[in-house]
Scaffold this active site. Structure first.
Site, PDB file in Angstrom:
ATOM      1  N   ALA A 121       0.703  -1.233  -0.124  1.00  0.00           N
ATOM      2  CA  ALA A 121      -0.036  -0.129  -0.118  1.00  0.00           C
ATOM      3  C   ALA A 121       0.690   1.317  -0.028  1.00  0.00           C
ATOM      4  O   ALA A 121       0.334   2.264   0.245  1.00  0.00           O
ATOM      5  CB  ALA A 121      -0.947  -0.035   1.075  1.00  0.00           C
ATOM      6  N   ASN A 177       1.092  -3.755   7.619  1.00  0.00           N
ATOM      7  CA  ASN A 177       2.015  -4.360   6.903  1.00  0.00           C
ATOM      8  C   ASN A 177       3.155  -3.563   6.219  1.00  0.00           C
ATOM      9  O   ASN A 177       4.369  -3.817   5.917  1.00  0.00           O
ATOM     10  CB  ASN A 177       1.354  -5.141   5.595  1.00  0.00           C
ATOM     11  CG  ASN A 177       1.015  -6.670   5.991  1.00  0.00           C
ATOM     12  OD1 ASN A 177       1.514  -7.251   6.719  1.00  0.00           O
ATOM     13  ND2 ASN A 177      -0.107  -7.027   5.603  1.00  0.00           N
ATOM     14  N   HIS A 205      -0.366   6.810   4.204  1.00  0.00           N
ATOM     15  CA  HIS A 205       1.161   6.560   4.730  1.00  0.00           C
ATOM     16  C   HIS A 205       1.998   7.555   4.379  1.00  0.00           C
ATOM     17  O   HIS A 205       2.116   7.874   2.919  1.00  0.00           O
ATOM     18  CB  HIS A 205       1.607   5.094   4.246  1.00  0.00           C
ATOM     19  CG  HIS A 205       0.388   4.131   4.322  1.00  0.00           C
ATOM     20  ND1 HIS A 205       0.186   3.527   5.751  1.00  0.00           N
ATOM     21  CD2 HIS A 205      -0.225   3.594   3.579  1.00  0.00           C
ATOM     22  CE1 HIS A 205      -0.472   2.722   5.652  1.00  0.00           C
ATOM     23  NE2 HIS A 205      -1.298   2.565   4.492  1.00  0.00           N
TER      24      HIS A 205
END
Length: 254
Positions: A121, A177, A205
């Site tokens: 991601a 993750n 993120h």
């Protein structure tokens, strides 16, 4: 190339519905899940086979994709690699256990198998790998998610975690993750901050890296999967891109 999937949830559905065998020379043919109905539903769509016995899947595929959980990755990876089958692991947090990492590496080498960890991601992983051993001095991740994606019922921003990636993946095994992916890429237990924010509707993120090479920052604002808000759509897309790259004559990037 025949492919088998472990875990028939949101990511598996996106991968399966996006791969056209005639175009990509990839056939997703076998499906395994502790919920056999989920496996049967996805197998029916793909014209594949849902199996109760994992060995049936293992003996009939070239590559296995794990889309289930860190526990599933830890349980199935040694079995898959021992049979000389390649593997794509989505639950990358499992590899923050260094003993498990070493075991998987050993088994893979002994059986001429490969383990592939998608970028997931985030973006910028190629840059992180490039500078990892060439003057990288500082790297951190700030993740911001909605209360829904973290299973929280709050109405104001709150820092849920601040510490190292190795601890973050234990506290949030199904949500972070990305911290494991970055840590493995740069071979360092990175600094992580996780924020729950009711004002965001995406999984955000932010990566900052500094060193002798200079500095770079990336911000990824992912829409979560509609079927599973804990998962970013980009995570599934990175696995699809990786699958397709196996048949490319010319590849770009790392």
């Amino acid at each position: 190339m025949k492919v088998g999937i472990i875990g028939c949830g949101a990511i598996a559905n996106i991968i399966t519905t996006s791969i056209v065998p005639e175009e990509n020379d990839i056939e997703i043919a076998y499906f395994f899940d502790k919920d056999i109905e989920r496996a049967e539903n996805l197998a029916s769509f793909a014209g594949g086979v849902a199996v109760l016995d994992f060995d049936e899947l293992l003996q009939n595929v070239d590559l296995v994709i794990e889309c289930a959980s860190p526990d599933s990755a830890r349980y199935f990876a040694p079995r898959v690699l021992s049979e000389g089958r390649d593997m794509i692991v989505m639950s990358i947090g499992a590899f923050m256990d260094y003993e498990f990492y070493q075991e998987v590496e050993r088994i893979a080498k002994e059986n001429d198998a490969k383990v592939h960890l998608p970028s997931g991601a985030i973006v910028g992983l190629d840059g992180i790998k490039a500078v990892a051993k060439f003057g990288l001095k500082e790297i951190s991740l700030v993740t911001r998610k909605s209360p829904k994606s973290l299973g929280k019922d709050i109405d104001k921003e709150e820092v849920l975690f601040e510490g190292k990636a190795s601890e973050a993946v234990k506290v949030f095994p199904l949500n972070i993750n990305v911290a494991a992916t970055i840590s493995i890429a740069c071979q360092s237990d990175i600094d992580v901050k996780i924020i729950v924010d009711p004002n965001v509707d995406r999984n955000v993120h932010e990566i900052t890296a500094k060193g002798d090479f200079g500095e770079f920052k990336t911000t990824t604002m992912n829409y979560p999967c509609s079927a599973n808000p804990k998962t970013s759509m980009l995570a599934a897309l990175s696995a699809i891109r990786l699958l397709k790259s196996f048949n490319e004559t010319i590849s770009v990037g790392m």
